[in-house]
Design an enzyme around this catalytic site. Structure first.
Site, PDB file in Angstrom:
ATOM      1  N   TRP A 192      87.892  67.435  41.841  1.00  0.00           N
ATOM      2  CA  TRP A 192      89.144  67.584  41.355  1.00  0.00           C
ATOM      3  C   TRP A 192      89.996  67.085  40.170  1.00  0.00           C
ATOM      4  O   TRP A 192      88.787  65.326  39.800  1.00  0.00           O
ATOM      5  CB  TRP A 192      89.978  66.863  42.379  1.00  0.00           C
ATOM      6  CG  TRP A 192      91.666  66.094  41.926  1.00  0.00           C
ATOM      7  CD1 TRP A 192      92.475  67.163  42.060  1.00  0.00           C
ATOM      8  CD2 TRP A 192      92.391  65.349  41.731  1.00  0.00           C
ATOM      9  NE1 TRP A 192      93.940  67.074  41.567  1.00  0.00           N
ATOM     10  CE2 TRP A 192      93.808  65.436  41.538  1.00  0.00           C
ATOM     11  CE3 TRP A 192      91.654  64.083  41.077  1.00  0.00           C
ATOM     12  CZ2 TRP A 192      94.418  64.166  40.946  1.00  0.00           C
ATOM     13  CZ3 TRP A 192      92.426  63.235  40.697  1.00  0.00           C
ATOM     14  CH2 TRP A 192      93.665  63.844  40.752  1.00  0.00           C
ATOM     15  N   GLU A 233      89.282  71.907  43.670  1.00  0.00           N
ATOM     16  CA  GLU A 233      90.660  71.434  44.458  1.00  0.00           C
ATOM     17  C   GLU A 233      91.928  71.614  43.195  1.00  0.00           C
ATOM     18  O   GLU A 233      91.879  70.659  41.446  1.00  0.00           O
ATOM     19  CB  GLU A 233      90.256  69.998  45.042  1.00  0.00           C
ATOM     20  CG  GLU A 233      91.595  69.673  45.708  1.00  0.00           C
ATOM     21  CD  GLU A 233      92.322  68.313  45.646  1.00  0.00           C
ATOM     22  OE1 GLU A 233      90.922  67.457  45.264  1.00  0.00           O
ATOM     23  OE2 GLU A 233      92.308  68.115  46.881  1.00  0.00           O
ATOM     24  N   LYS A 235      95.837  71.721  42.374  1.00  0.00           N
ATOM     25  CA  LYS A 235      97.204  70.404  42.947  1.00  0.00           C
ATOM     26  C   LYS A 235      98.376  71.170  42.484  1.00  0.00           C
ATOM     27  O   LYS A 235      98.575  71.679  40.570  1.00  0.00           O
ATOM     28  CB  LYS A 235      96.658  69.006  42.318  1.00  0.00           C
ATOM     29  CG  LYS A 235      97.553  68.415  42.347  1.00  0.00           C
ATOM     30  CD  LYS A 235      97.192  66.551  42.837  1.00  0.00           C
ATOM     31  CE  LYS A 235      98.545  65.663  42.798  1.00  0.00           C
ATOM     32  NZ  LYS A 235      97.808  63.667  43.297  1.00  0.00           N
ATOM     33  N   ASP A 266      93.896  70.992  49.600  1.00  0.00           N
ATOM     34  CA  ASP A 266      94.736  70.322  50.148  1.00  0.00           C
ATOM     35  C   ASP A 266      96.208  69.962  50.438  1.00  0.00           C
ATOM     36  O   ASP A 266      97.051  71.035  49.854  1.00  0.00           O
ATOM     37  CB  ASP A 266      94.671  68.906  49.092  1.00  0.00           C
ATOM     38  CG  ASP A 266      95.566  67.852  49.527  1.00  0.00           C
ATOM     39  OD1 ASP A 266      96.336  67.415  50.034  1.00  0.00           O
ATOM     40  OD2 ASP A 266      94.250  66.966  49.297  1.00  0.00           O
ATOM     41  N   HIS A 269      99.519  69.420  48.350  1.00  0.00           N
ATOM     42  CA  HIS A 269      99.100  70.213  47.096  1.00  0.00           C
ATOM     43  C   HIS A 269      99.857  70.881  46.258  1.00  0.00           C
ATOM     44  O   HIS A 269      99.390  71.757  45.560  1.00  0.00           O
ATOM     45  CB  HIS A 269      97.996  70.171  46.752  1.00  0.00           C
ATOM     46  CG  HIS A 269      97.354  69.134  46.367  1.00  0.00           C
ATOM     47  ND1 HIS A 269      95.913  68.889  45.989  1.00  0.00           N
ATOM     48  CD2 HIS A 269      97.442  67.854  46.621  1.00  0.00           C
ATOM     49  CE1 HIS A 269      95.633  67.330  45.058  1.00  0.00           C
ATOM     50  NE2 HIS A 269      96.488  66.790  46.000  1.00  0.00           N
ATOM     51  N   HIS A 293      91.105  70.204  52.758  1.00  0.00           N
ATOM     52  CA  HIS A 293      92.042  68.199  52.542  1.00  0.00           C
ATOM     53  C   HIS A 293      93.202  68.279  53.372  1.00  0.00           C
ATOM     54  O   HIS A 293      94.238  68.514  53.289  1.00  0.00           O
ATOM     55  CB  HIS A 293      91.629  67.841  51.195  1.00  0.00           C
ATOM     56  CG  HIS A 293      90.997  67.179  51.282  1.00  0.00           C
ATOM     57  ND1 HIS A 293      91.252  66.941  48.712  1.00  0.00           N
ATOM     58  CD2 HIS A 293      89.615  67.496  50.722  1.00  0.00           C
ATOM     59  CE1 HIS A 293      89.646  66.338  48.627  1.00  0.00           C
ATOM     60  NE2 HIS A 293      88.999  66.409  49.710  1.00  0.00           N
ATOM     61  N   ASP A 301     104.952  62.642  47.984  1.00  0.00           N
ATOM     62  CA  ASP A 301     103.681  62.194  47.835  1.00  0.00           C
ATOM     63  C   ASP A 301     102.956  63.225  48.389  1.00  0.00           C
ATOM     64  O   ASP A 301     103.285  63.673  49.615  1.00  0.00           O
ATOM     65  CB  ASP A 301     103.860  60.829  48.805  1.00  0.00           C
ATOM     66  CG  ASP A 301     102.444  60.483  48.854  1.00  0.00           C
ATOM     67  OD1 ASP A 301     101.474  60.150  48.089  1.00  0.00           O
ATOM     68  OD2 ASP A 301     101.886  60.264  50.174  1.00  0.00           O
ATOM     69  N   ASP A 303      99.386  62.681  49.798  1.00  0.00           N
ATOM     70  CA  ASP A 303      98.606  61.332  50.795  1.00  0.00           C
ATOM     71  C   ASP A 303      99.094  60.735  52.254  1.00  0.00           C
ATOM     72  O   ASP A 303      98.954  59.343  51.956  1.00  0.00           O
ATOM     73  CB  ASP A 303      97.549  60.823  49.728  1.00  0.00           C
ATOM     74  CG  ASP A 303      97.170  61.919  48.500  1.00  0.00           C
ATOM     75  OD1 ASP A 303      96.316  62.895  48.774  1.00  0.00           O
ATOM     76  OD2 ASP A 303      97.716  61.689  47.637  1.00  0.00           O
ATOM     77  N   ASP A 333      92.220  63.936  53.163  1.00  0.00           N
ATOM     78  CA  ASP A 333      92.628  62.237  51.787  1.00  0.00           C
ATOM     79  C   ASP A 333      93.929  62.101  52.178  1.00  0.00           C
ATOM     80  O   ASP A 333      94.822  62.788  51.780  1.00  0.00           O
ATOM     81  CB  ASP A 333      92.339  63.719  51.385  1.00  0.00           C
ATOM     82  CG  ASP A 333      92.726  63.182  49.920  1.00  0.00           C
ATOM     83  OD1 ASP A 333      92.743  62.569  49.756  1.00  0.00           O
ATOM     84  OD2 ASP A 333      92.984  63.747  49.348  1.00  0.00           O
TER      85      ASP A 333
HETATM   86  C1  RNT Z   1      94.357  64.257  44.631  1.00  0.00           C
HETATM   87  C2  RNT Z   1      93.025  64.662  45.223  1.00  0.00           C
HETATM   88  C3  RNT Z   1      91.716  64.709  45.531  1.00  0.00           C
HETATM   89  C4  RNT Z   1      92.123  62.599  45.735  1.00  0.00           C
HETATM   90  C5  RNT Z   1      91.073  62.253  45.635  1.00  0.00           C
HETATM   91  C6  RNT Z   1      90.207  60.778  45.887  1.00  0.00           C
HETATM   92  O1  RNT Z   1      95.186  64.579  44.848  1.00  0.00           O
HETATM   93  O2  RNT Z   1      93.227  65.031  46.433  1.00  0.00           O
HETATM   94  O3  RNT Z   1      91.576  64.816  46.377  1.00  0.00           O
HETATM   95  O4  RNT Z   1      93.048  62.524  46.473  1.00  0.00           O
HETATM   96  O5  RNT Z   1      89.904  62.865  45.117  1.00  0.00           O
HETATM   97 ZN    ZN Z   2      92.454  66.314  48.100  1.00  0.00          ZN
END
Ligand code: RNT
Ligand code: ZN
Length: 425
Positions: A192, A233, A235, A266, A269, A293, A301, A303, A333
């Protein structure tokens, strides 16, 4: 406060639940055996707010991602992080893996540039994983570095910068390969990059051309594909890349479909109202495997700590219904620095496993028959009834059999660890 039932009561409740599910066509015993074999990869970075242990030579750089919150006692070195992870793993039922980032290298007091990292810098992690019966996964760290300060790494227009990150990617694939060899089974390595622009870049084309070329160079380096499994990955936007992310979903869809790596989806994302469950049956038509993820987006956000919500259940329903769990690498993640970090690990991982179990207990054949017969009220009605089935009794029995605390009993252990270890740091 968290008084659990006796083991006997847990088993009695399970017995009743088993009969209820059996009446609908679900064999809970068979599904519990399946659940036991499904590994969820714990992300090391929840334990220390994505800080890592790098011995810094010059300026400290942030950027790319950011953990917020000031809960005391984050792990400051490998020993603390391993101790915290062991505590978390002791409260989570079933199989686990552990995912490291390159910034968690242990190089003694010597700064080692990221493009010179070697498997030996992860030897302690590999030894620990073996002692815990865990398999490792890996991630190059293309952020939080002076050469990422421009906002561009693998897609940089500066050849020196781009070459540095290409060398880092290659070094990381060798490390993942060594991890795979040590554990006699593949390590997933996820690429990523934070690359992008805060506002209205004139050139959206050049960075994408360069990112594809950089990744091609990284993937052309020799690494045994059975030991090192690459993923890329995408985003939608990040902090400081609100307007433009080079590695967007379309970019990596195209990349993964024309090259070997898996796509990493993810859950945080995409557009805030966009979920990923509907993407799985599309992507897995064309790719043999996918990396997940597991995360939870809230507003800007991506995460937050994972909880058992509809998004999570939908993802695992799709995978279970499509018999695609064996083709999916499940990794967590998220990072939250506002609460006990061990607790955050346990909450998210237990939630992911609950969602998998919830999906496995679904009498999919019965639902499919209703749908095929055109009985859509029957299908929707049964889906609703399933929500109040004694799912918790099956989950509790799984925890009991796996030798981890049942129900909220794990919270007492967390409180003891908080008082005895975390707050003494
Ligand atoms: C970031 C990605 C990635 C990170 C990790 C730490 O937006 O999701 O996967 O969170 O690699
Ligand atoms: Zn991620």
């Amino acid at each position: 406060m968290f008084t659990p039932l006796t083991d006997k009561q847990i088993e009695q409740r399970y017995e009743l639940a088993r009969e209820s599910y059996a009446a609908l066509g679900t064999d809970t015993e068979a599904q519990l055996q399946r659940l036991e074999r499904i590994a969820v990869s714990l992300h090391c970075w929840q334990g220390d707010d994505v800080a890592g242990f790098e011995v810094k030579e010059g300026a400290v750089s942030g950027g790319g991602i950011l953990a917020t919150g000031n809960y005391p006692g984050r792990a400051r070195n490998g020993d603390e992080l391993r101790a915290d992870a062991e505590k978390a793993l002791s409260l989570i039922p079933g199989k686990g893996r552990f995912s490291l980032h390159a910034i968690y290298a242990e190089t003694g007091s010597k700064p080692v540039p990221r493009d010179e990292l070697e498997p030996r810098h992860f030897q302690r992690w590999m030894d620990w994983a073996r002692s815990q019966g865990l398999r490792l996964d890996f991630n190059p760290t293309y952020f939080a570095h002076p050469l990422a300060d421009s906002g561009y790494t693998l897609s940089s227009a500066n050849d020196t910068v781009r070459a540095f990150w290409i060398r880092h990617g290659i070094a990381c694939r060798r490390i993942a390969e060594a991890m795979g060899r040590a554990q006699a089974s593949s390590a997933v390595i996820n690429h990523w990059v934070p690359d992008g622009a805060k506002d209205s870049p004139i050139d959206r084309w050049g960075p994408r051309r360069r990112l594809a070329d950089s990744l091609d160079q990284i993937l052309a380096a020799e690494a045994d594909a059975r030991l090192c499994k690459d993923a890329v990955e995408a985003k939608l936007f990040g902090i400081g890349s609100e307007d433009y992310v080079v590695g967007s979903h379309e970019f990596y869809m195209g990349y993964a479909l024309t090259r070997k790596p898996m796509l990493c989806l993810d859950m945080g994302h995409f557009h805030p109202t966009e979920t990923i469950h509907d993407k799985l049956s599309a992507i897995l038509q064309f790719k043999p495997e996918v990396l997940l993820h597991v995360s939870r987006g809230i507003r800007w956000d991506s995460d937050h700590v994972v909880i058992l919500n509809d998004d999570l259940r939908q993802v695992f329903h799709e995978l279970a219904r499509g018999d695609a769990l064996a083709r999916t690498h499940v990794a967590l993640d998220y990072f939250d620095a506002s609460m006990n970090r061990v607790g955050a690990w346990v909450i998210g991982t237990r939630a992911a496993k609950k969602a998998i179990l919830y999906a496995l207990l679904e009498p999919t054949v019965t639902l499919q028959a209703l749908e095929n017969a055109g009985d859509l009220a029957g299908k929707l009605g049964l889906l609703e009834e399933l929500k109040t089935m004694p799912f918790g009794a099956v989950w509790d029995c799984f925890c009991l059999r796996q030798g981890v605390p049942v129900g909220g009993a794990w919270l007492r252990e967390l409180q003891a660890y908080d008082a005895g270890v975390i707050r003494r740091r």
